[in-house]
Design an enzyme around this catalytic site. Structure first.
Site, PDB file in Angstrom:
ATOM      1  N   LYS A 186       1.144  -1.527  -0.251  1.00  0.00           N
ATOM      2  CA  LYS A 186      -0.022  -0.104   0.502  1.00  0.00           C
ATOM      3  C   LYS A 186       0.934   1.620   0.084  1.00  0.00           C
ATOM      4  O   LYS A 186       0.420   1.676  -0.555  1.00  0.00           O
ATOM      5  CB  LYS A 186      -1.068  -0.240   1.184  1.00  0.00           C
ATOM      6  CG  LYS A 186      -2.105  -0.849   0.743  1.00  0.00           C
ATOM      7  CD  LYS A 186      -2.451  -1.517   1.957  1.00  0.00           C
ATOM      8  CE  LYS A 186      -3.666  -2.585   2.209  1.00  0.00           C
ATOM      9  NZ  LYS A 186      -4.506  -2.953   3.150  1.00  0.00           N
ATOM     10  N   GLN A 209      -4.705  -1.682  10.187  1.00  0.00           N
ATOM     11  CA  GLN A 209      -3.990  -2.284   9.153  1.00  0.00           C
ATOM     12  C   GLN A 209      -5.088  -4.152   9.676  1.00  0.00           C
ATOM     13  O   GLN A 209      -4.717  -4.322  10.942  1.00  0.00           O
ATOM     14  CB  GLN A 209      -2.368  -3.421   9.299  1.00  0.00           C
ATOM     15  CG  GLN A 209      -2.389  -4.919   7.571  1.00  0.00           C
ATOM     16  CD  GLN A 209      -2.902  -4.562   6.902  1.00  0.00           C
ATOM     17  OE1 GLN A 209      -3.033  -3.721   5.843  1.00  0.00           O
ATOM     18  NE2 GLN A 209      -3.744  -6.110   5.821  1.00  0.00           N
ATOM     19  N   ASP A 228     -10.316   3.564   4.277  1.00  0.00           N
ATOM     20  CA  ASP A 228     -10.669   1.965   4.154  1.00  0.00           C
ATOM     21  C   ASP A 228     -12.111   1.957   4.750  1.00  0.00           C
ATOM     22  O   ASP A 228     -12.111   0.551   4.899  1.00  0.00           O
ATOM     23  CB  ASP A 228      -9.702   1.341   5.537  1.00  0.00           C
ATOM     24  CG  ASP A 228      -9.145   0.018   4.754  1.00  0.00           C
ATOM     25  OD1 ASP A 228      -9.522  -0.544   3.692  1.00  0.00           O
ATOM     26  OD2 ASP A 228      -9.050  -0.734   5.133  1.00  0.00           O
TER      27      ASP A 228
END
Ligand code: NAP
Length: 286
Positions: free
Chosen positions: A54, A98, A121
């Site tokens: 990413k 994450q 996200d």
């Protein structure tokens, strides 16, 4: 093989290129570089690889990265404090925690420490509600990426029966809500679902989000079904038995090169969205 491949790589590259143009315009006009903060807790090698990927893609899109790496022993309070700092930092536009985090951490509490305006996200309750209500807002990156891929391949969703296998808060559940918003008839399947192969045989669209290699077999599919494999298991293997399924499906995503690149592309696009919104609200252009 009879199925056409739904390839995410090229579409994702186009999305990243457009995000890069917008990032560069922000830099030129306002001197602001969009910035994505990544938070990694623990030393799981797969998670570290995802975060690195990413960050590398961010760089290609002209998006700055801020990296926070915390030890495996981190408590919920410590993680919430780190994320709160990022939420309050005006130089950070997007925050990615994450997943998964170590078991002692209350992941929901950590996700909720993300300012919804920086939830690129799509993991907070605010984003979840926006997806459920069909409101504008950040999409969960993987389900949002799947919807873009289905749209790019003109998959008709209105009235179609979509079976989503998996109901995790970051993938299965929001994928079903976005399909519902596109007027599909949605059935969720999970580990307690009875007669799963029978159920899947009634699906026009199958979203596999299980986390088990080669789980969905070719003889579970209705001929001509559209198959989206969101799974990613060791050895670059998806949740769908690709060789069998591609003999029966009309469209199928490869693993890798299907859903994965779309997820990152949407994350970067949403980071630039967040940066634009922040700049416009400061300059009164909102
Ligand atoms: P997760 O949180 O472990 O959820 C898995 C889901 O599958 C659960 O809802 C579970 O049901 C269901 N399930 C497990 N065994 C089943 C069975 N035998 N029959 C039917 N359903 C079953 O996983 P996740 O985070 O959603 O991830 C799913 C997959 O997507 C993984 O392979 C992951 O690596 C991949 N993934 C890919 C991306 C990407 O960018 N491409 C992003 C995220 C995840 P219960 O709820 O009943 O337990």
């Amino acid at each position: 093989m009879s199925a056409e491949l739904m390839i995410g790589t090229d579409l994702a590259a186009e999305m990243v290129a457009k995000a890069a143009e917008r990032a560069s315009a922000l830099q030129e006009q306002y001197g602001v570089q969009p910035c994505l903060a990544t938070v990694l807790v623990g030393d799981d090698p797969a998670s570290a690889t995802y975060v690195r990927m990413k960050q590398n893609r961010s760089k290609k899109a002209g998006i700055a990265s801020r990296s926070v790496v915390l030890p495996d022993s981190t408590t919920t309070e410590e993680l919430v404090a780190e994320i709160t700092k990022l939420s309050q930092d005006p130089a950070v536009h997007g925050i990615l925690l994450q997943h998964p985090v170590p078991p002692q951490i209350d992941e929901r509490a950590a996700f909720e420490a993300i300012d919804p305006a920086k939830d690129v996200d799509g993991v907070t309750m605010r984003s979840f509600a926006a997806m459920a209500f069909g409101d504008p807002g950040f999409r969960s990156a993987t389900p949002g990426g799947i919807m873009r891929l289905l749209a790019a391949y003109d998959v008709p969703l209105e009235g179609a029966h979509a079976v989503v296998i998996g109901r995790s808060p970051i993938l299965g559940k929001p994928a079903g809500m976005l399909l519902l918003a596109s007027n599909a008839t949605v059935t969720y399947a999970h580990s307690r679902t009875r007669d799963l192969p029978e159920l899947v045989r009634t699906a026009d669209v199958v979203i596999a989000a299980v986390g088990k290699a080669n789980f969905v077999r070719g003889d579970w599919l209705k001929p001509g079904a559209v198959v989206v494999d969101a799974g990613y298991n060791e050895g670059n293997v998806g949740d769908v038995h690709f060789a069998e399924a591609s003999e029966v499906a009309s469209l199928i995503t490869p693993v890798p090169g299907g859903v994965g690149p779309m997820t990152i592309a949407l994350l970067l696009e949403q980071t630039v969205d967040a940066a634009e919104t922040a700049v416009h609200s400061l300059t009164g252009l909102a």
